[in-house]
Design a protein around this motif. Structure first.
Motif, PDB file in Angstrom:
ATOM      1  N   CYS A   1       0.843  -1.211   0.000  1.00 47.52           N
ATOM      2  CA  CYS A   1       0.000   0.000   0.000  1.00 47.52           C
ATOM      3  C   CYS A   1       0.872   1.252   0.000  1.00 47.52           C
ATOM      4  N   ILE A   2       1.923   1.226   0.808  1.00 44.08           N
ATOM      5  CA  ILE A   2       2.828   2.389   0.869  1.00 44.08           C
ATOM      6  C   ILE A   2       3.507   2.576  -0.492  1.00 44.08           C
ATOM      7  N   GLU A   3       3.956   1.463  -1.055  1.00 45.44           N
ATOM      8  CA  GLU A   3       4.610   1.512  -2.377  1.00 45.44           C
ATOM      9  C   GLU A   3       3.633   2.071  -3.433  1.00 45.44           C
ATOM     10  N   ALA A   4       2.354   1.734  -3.279  1.00 45.94           N
ATOM     11  CA  ALA A   4       1.353   2.197  -4.236  1.00 45.94           C
ATOM     12  C   ALA A   4       0.970   3.660  -4.022  1.00 45.94           C
ATOM     13  N   GLY A   5       1.448   4.262  -2.940  1.00 51.04           N
ATOM     14  CA  GLY A   5       1.187   5.688  -2.758  1.00 51.04           C
ATOM     15  C   GLY A   5       0.361   6.052  -1.537  1.00 51.04           C
ATOM     16  N   ALA A   6       0.013   5.073  -0.712  1.00 43.81           N
ATOM     17  CA  ALA A   6      -0.752   5.398   0.503  1.00 43.81           C
ATOM     18  C   ALA A   6       0.086   6.295   1.413  1.00 43.81           C
ATOM     19  N   ASP A   7      -0.529   7.347   1.941  1.00 48.83           N
ATOM     20  CA  ASP A   7       0.164   8.235   2.875  1.00 48.83           C
ATOM     21  C   ASP A   7       0.183   7.646   4.273  1.00 48.83           C
ATOM     22  N   ILE A   8      -0.809   6.860   4.569  1.00 49.44           N
ATOM     23  CA  ILE A   8      -0.914   6.251   5.889  1.00 49.44           C
ATOM     24  C   ILE A   8      -1.653   4.931   5.745  1.00 49.44           C
ATOM     25  N   VAL A   9      -1.269   3.955   6.564  1.00 55.97           N
ATOM     26  CA  VAL A   9      -1.884   2.623   6.519  1.00 55.97           C
ATOM     27  C   VAL A   9      -2.499   2.329   7.878  1.00 55.97           C
ATOM     28  N   GLY A  10      -3.650   1.677   7.861  1.00 58.07           N
ATOM     29  CA  GLY A  10      -4.296   1.260   9.099  1.00 58.07           C
ATOM     30  C   GLY A  10      -4.377  -0.246   9.177  1.00 58.07           C
ATOM     31  N   ILE A  11      -4.348  -0.768  10.392  1.00 58.19           N
ATOM     32  CA  ILE A  11      -4.580  -2.198  10.598  1.00 58.19           C
ATOM     33  C   ILE A  11      -5.822  -2.334  11.469  1.00 58.19           C
TER      34      ILE A  11
END
Lengths: 314, 314
Positions: free
Chosen positions: A174-184
């Protein structure tokens, strides 16, 4: 400063109120737009700053979110308030970027089985939507940050156990795809504090000192303990909902999100200032309680009140 | 092996079910002795081993504990089960040592103000009773261990803030007076996990690798988070009550003890085997629910059940 650092400074705790989105996802009756406005503005007056206010889906499918654009406009009119909304396909993304929304939330399932059953697409396709969100945002010069939430990150209603290395791989994707922040997300309320601490610590390493979101459900009474463990492991952004609103279709009798009021109390006792007036916050419950008399509302602070005989803020 | 090490091995977690004592302290109706027997034997069959079953007080003052001797006899008849009962004065101690009770519990207030207001005696006099308990026990050659519980250890309903160094001083005084084990109680449910962790770590040092008890109330929703913090800080003996029974006279609307079922789930997810069958335990709630239809029962495990789709034991 990066967009995400401005939204979620790494040196303090940010609490996201998801009651107006996750809390209304499964209900049969919901507040009117005017009632939502009262909910929102009174919470803002109590000090809440982060609001997830709906989902960009056809109103025929999710009529409770038909007013998502008005909700975003309302948040835009409040000082220092930030709006977030879900977009689950290209059409939703296009609609979202027509608004002043501050955060677009995409959802990825932790397991291929749940992704196919729940979203009728693969996890690769879900991450492609994150990539599309970042690209559309940049093409339009839109201000929004892109949030990628990983559902079932601690256990899956279909497969059961979830490989935590797989969750980290998806988060990296997700980060590689451009997400600024990830949630779990502990979508079905399965996790205990040890698992939450372990995955949170790994997420802290993955995000390189940046921020990530932990989204918890209180299905089995572990919500506050899990939030405490997440904070101990370095998490600085947590979701909650007023009164613990938000059921789960996979767990009959389950409660919903971790209770926002109790989460505020937890943070303050741990020395994380929230800027939120607990009494004023608890009083806002009357709005959804009136609008949704059949829903059950949870939480201990609303019942007992914060301690009066001493300063409970660490 | 010392008496206390036999009762509470330091290499595992012991959970004390205090519902039959603390849970019945403030109720207007209570189970009959036969109903208590069913509660006790079914919990024992589910794997519970430590039972606080009453208080040695005049039946005129606390009629719900008039059958405390029968309760102790019942526990004596169950394999590997241990009984504990409160004794709050010399007469109570003498009565207790006439029975087969496995543990006599004395109570000390953390503050002089609460000690005088609640027990009409000083803290020094309260510690003297601990000394008397140990002496009477030894004179009679009785098997019981002496447990000294410090009420209001995290905050006081009268004075507010409690000096944590003072709690440790009192705990040391109890040990010096002959207490085999000391407990710290969040009597009015004020503490957060940070405070519980700090005091628990200090208690672990004070008891020199031995065991101590943490007794929590869920008044403000922190019960399980506080239990988790206590375990992380080295605590190996925790109290709880079935359904969270046990109100607090100082906090109207407050819930009671930390919920025993949820506590079992917490321990298992953290890798502490309890030997308790959660489904069988939750099913015992029907006994007090039937006997006390006006009481409110709490807990998430009883509502949602343990997760079915994966092995949640760490």
């Amino acid at each position: 400063m990066s967009r995400v650092a401005a939204a979620y400074p790494a040196d303090r705790v940010s609490l996201r109120e998801v009651g107006l989105r996750d809390g209304l996802q499964l209900v049969n009756a919901w507040p009117s737009t005017d009632e939502k406005r009262e909910w929102l503005t009174r919470e803002h007056a109590a000090g809440v700053r982060h609001f997830e206010v709906g989902s960009f889906l056809p109103a025929s499918r999710m009529p409770q979110f038909a007013d998502v654009r008005q909700m975003i406009d309302m948040v835009s009119g409040l000082d220092h308030a930030r709006s977030a909304a879900l977009a689950l396909n290209e059409r939703g993304l296009a609609d979202a970027f027509e608004t002043e929304v501050d955060e677009v939330v995409c959802v990825i399932s932790a397991t291929e089985e749940h992704s196919q059953a729940n979203m009728r697409r693969s996890r690769v396709e879900a991450i492609d939507l994150v990539r599309m969100a970042a690209r559309m945002r940049d093409e339009r010069g839109h201000k929004a940050i892109v949030n990628a939430g990983i559902a079932m990150a601690f256990g899956c209603s279909i497969t059961g156990k979830v490989d935590q290395a797989e969750v980290l791989r998806l988060a990296g994707g997700c980060i590689e795809a451009g997400a600024d922040i990830v949630g779990i997300a502990d979508t079905v309320g399965i996790a205990g504090p040890r698992q939450v601490a372990e995955l949170s610590a790994a997420m802290a390493r993955l995000s390189g000192g940046g921020v990530f979101i932990v989204h918890l459900h209180d299905t089995r009474g572990m919500g506050i303990a899990n939030a405490s463990a997440a904070l101990d492991a370095g998490c600085r952004v947590l979701d909650g909902s007023l009164g613990g609103l938000g059921g789960c279709p996979f767990a009959p009798g389950a409660t919903g999100n971790v209770v926002f009021e109790d989460l505020v109390f937890l943070c303050e006792t741990k020395g994380f200032a929230t800027g939120i007036d607990l009494d004023a916050l608890a009083a806002v419950r009357s709005v959804p309680e009136h609008a949704m008399p059949k829903e059950k509302f949870y939480g201990a602070i609303a019942r007992a009140g914060p301690p009066r005989m001493l300063d409970w803020r660490a």
